[in-house]
Write an enzyme that holds these catalytic residues in place. Structure first.
Site, PDB file in Angstrom:
ATOM      1  N   ARG A 239       0.854  -1.185   0.000  1.00 53.08           N
ATOM      2  CA  ARG A 239       0.000   0.000   0.000  1.00 53.08           C
ATOM      3  C   ARG A 239       0.887   1.231   0.000  1.00 53.08           C
ATOM      4  O   ARG A 239       1.961   1.243   0.617  1.00 53.08           O
ATOM      5  CB  ARG A 239      -0.916   0.032   1.235  1.00 53.08           C
ATOM      6  CG  ARG A 239      -2.042  -0.993   1.219  1.00 53.08           C
ATOM      7  CD  ARG A 239      -3.072  -0.672   0.141  1.00 53.08           C
ATOM      8  NE  ARG A 239      -4.241  -1.541   0.204  1.00 53.08           N
ATOM      9  CZ  ARG A 239      -4.344  -2.723  -0.399  1.00 53.08           C
ATOM     10  NH1 ARG A 239      -3.310  -3.188  -1.109  1.00 53.08           N
ATOM     11  NH2 ARG A 239      -5.449  -3.430  -0.319  1.00 53.08           N
ATOM     12  N   GLU A 268      -5.031   6.853  -5.369  1.00 57.20           N
ATOM     13  CA  GLU A 268      -5.093   6.027  -6.569  1.00 57.20           C
ATOM     14  C   GLU A 268      -6.330   6.361  -7.400  1.00 57.20           C
ATOM     15  O   GLU A 268      -7.446   6.300  -6.883  1.00 57.20           O
ATOM     16  CB  GLU A 268      -5.092   4.544  -6.184  1.00 57.20           C
ATOM     17  CG  GLU A 268      -3.795   4.131  -5.522  1.00 57.20           C
ATOM     18  CD  GLU A 268      -3.688   2.649  -5.212  1.00 57.20           C
ATOM     19  OE1 GLU A 268      -4.656   1.901  -5.500  1.00 57.20           O
ATOM     20  OE2 GLU A 268      -2.645   2.230  -4.689  1.00 57.20           O
ATOM     21  N   HIS A 287      -1.936  -0.622  -9.533  1.00 58.26           N
ATOM     22  CA  HIS A 287      -2.440  -1.506  -8.474  1.00 58.26           C
ATOM     23  C   HIS A 287      -2.949  -2.805  -9.101  1.00 58.26           C
ATOM     24  O   HIS A 287      -4.080  -3.245  -8.869  1.00 58.26           O
ATOM     25  CB  HIS A 287      -3.546  -0.824  -7.671  1.00 58.26           C
ATOM     26  CG  HIS A 287      -3.702  -1.407  -6.297  1.00 58.26           C
ATOM     27  ND1 HIS A 287      -4.124  -0.684  -5.209  1.00 58.26           N
ATOM     28  CD2 HIS A 287      -3.484  -2.669  -5.820  1.00 58.26           C
ATOM     29  CE1 HIS A 287      -4.163  -1.456  -4.133  1.00 58.26           C
ATOM     30  NE2 HIS A 287      -3.782  -2.675  -4.485  1.00 58.26           N
TER      31      HIS A 287
END
Length: 330
Positions: A239, A268, A287
């Site tokens: 993360r 994000e 991601h």
């Protein structure tokens, strides 16, 4: 006749895909519903009569304390992913709601991404690709940038759960010396344990696979990144909040970090004007480390198995908070 369970699906997937995962298991025993729109107000409205929730792995429809309070019938939350940082586990635990994730389902996928990203950084693959597409042929210049053989790098892994241990195994298979740090030692670990600061000082490649918690948020700030060897490489598959964007950028600009492969960010997607988007020594990924077909099938299977357990009155698997895994209707 028993009233069907009401399942609220929040995951940002096509409804037909979610139905394809859940309906073969649920049959007539559950009713699947979706928020009217992917907005906060619609989430709170939909939670009023939700009993089972398939959570939003993107974090947009987060289950915070307010959302938990808006769900008086909530009995179980299933995260179709590993990370649970978009859920208020304290609030859910206080409400007696078990929360399960899909632990281990994407371990191989994320581990392979980490190894692939390390290869790309060591050989400047993304940089070379850009130069050749522009019409260049930077063969000599590439050598001047300092290419490395992966086997010669000392690899440090932060976090030694399912993903971290699989990542260690793959790097070891390539001949790398691998060490790890986690919040507790793993007696069955194949990698050598080091205290955190010692690990940082002895890692040419630092791979982050920790969950984001209050304890790990900001763990790799400026002071800790400064402990890395000069020119070390960072691979973050965990993360963004663990290694904040600003700290990573400063370490790159100072030369402490030679390069970084980032699958995750503070925000994000990162802002369009984020300096990380323009930095030549950064490999960017949306991601997506865990988004192989194999991993997604494994996650779908884990979700199906837990739903089947709920409907059959059996304990669910992979509960991450301190609540009994037998789901009871409210």
């Amino acid at each position: 006749m028993t009233k069907p369970w009401r399942i609220l699906a929040l995951a940002p997937l096509d409804p037909s895909l979610i139905r394809g995962i859940l309906e073969p298991v649920a049959g007539d025993a559950a009713e699947l519903v979706f928020p009217a729109e992917r907005e906060r107000s619609a989430l709170l409205d939909a939670l009023a009569d939700a009993e089972l929730v398939l959570a939003d792995f993107s974090g947009r429809l987060a289950l915070d304390a307010e959302a938990v309070a808006a769900a008086p019938r909530l009995a179980f939350v299933q995260m179709p992913a590993v990370g649970t940082d978009s859920l208020d586990l304290d609030a859910l635990t206080a409400a007696g709601v078990p929360v399960a994730n899909a632990a281990g389902a994407n371990a191989r996928s994320v581990a392979e991404w980490a190894v692939g990203a390390a290869f790309a950084l060591c050989r400047h693959l993304a940089w070379c690709d850009r130069r050749v597409r522009e019409g260049g042929w930077p063969q000599v210049e590439m050598l001047g940038r300092g290419t490395r053989e992966l086997r010669a790098q000392r690899v440090g892994i932060l976090g030694y759960g399912a993903i971290g241990s699989e990542t260690a195994r793959l790097f070891q298979a390539l001949g790398c010396a691998v060490s790890y740090w986690s919040r507790r030692r793993r007696p069955d670990a194949t990698a050598a344990y080091r205290e955190l600061d010692d690990l940082l000082a002895n890692s040419d490649i630092l791979v982050v696979t920790l969950p984001l918690t209050d304890e790990t948020r900001g763990l790799l700030g400026p002071d800790r990144l400064a402990r890395l060897p000069q020119g070390a490489m960072l691979v973050n598959a965990a993360r963004g909040g663990i290694a904040p964007d600003e700290a990573v950028l400063a370490a790159l600009e100072s030369g402490r970090l030679g390069a970084a492969a980032l699958d995750v960010f503070d925000e994000e997607p990162p802002p369009a004007d984020s300096p990380l988007r323009q930095h030549e020594n950064v490999l960017l990924s949306p991601h997506a480390a865990g988004t192989t077909l194999d991993a997604q099938l494994a996650i779908a299977s884990a979700v199906q198995e837990n739903l089947a357990a709920v409907l059959a009155g059996r304990p669910v698997a992979n509960v991450v908070n301190a609540v009994e895994p037998l789901v009871r209707r409210r």
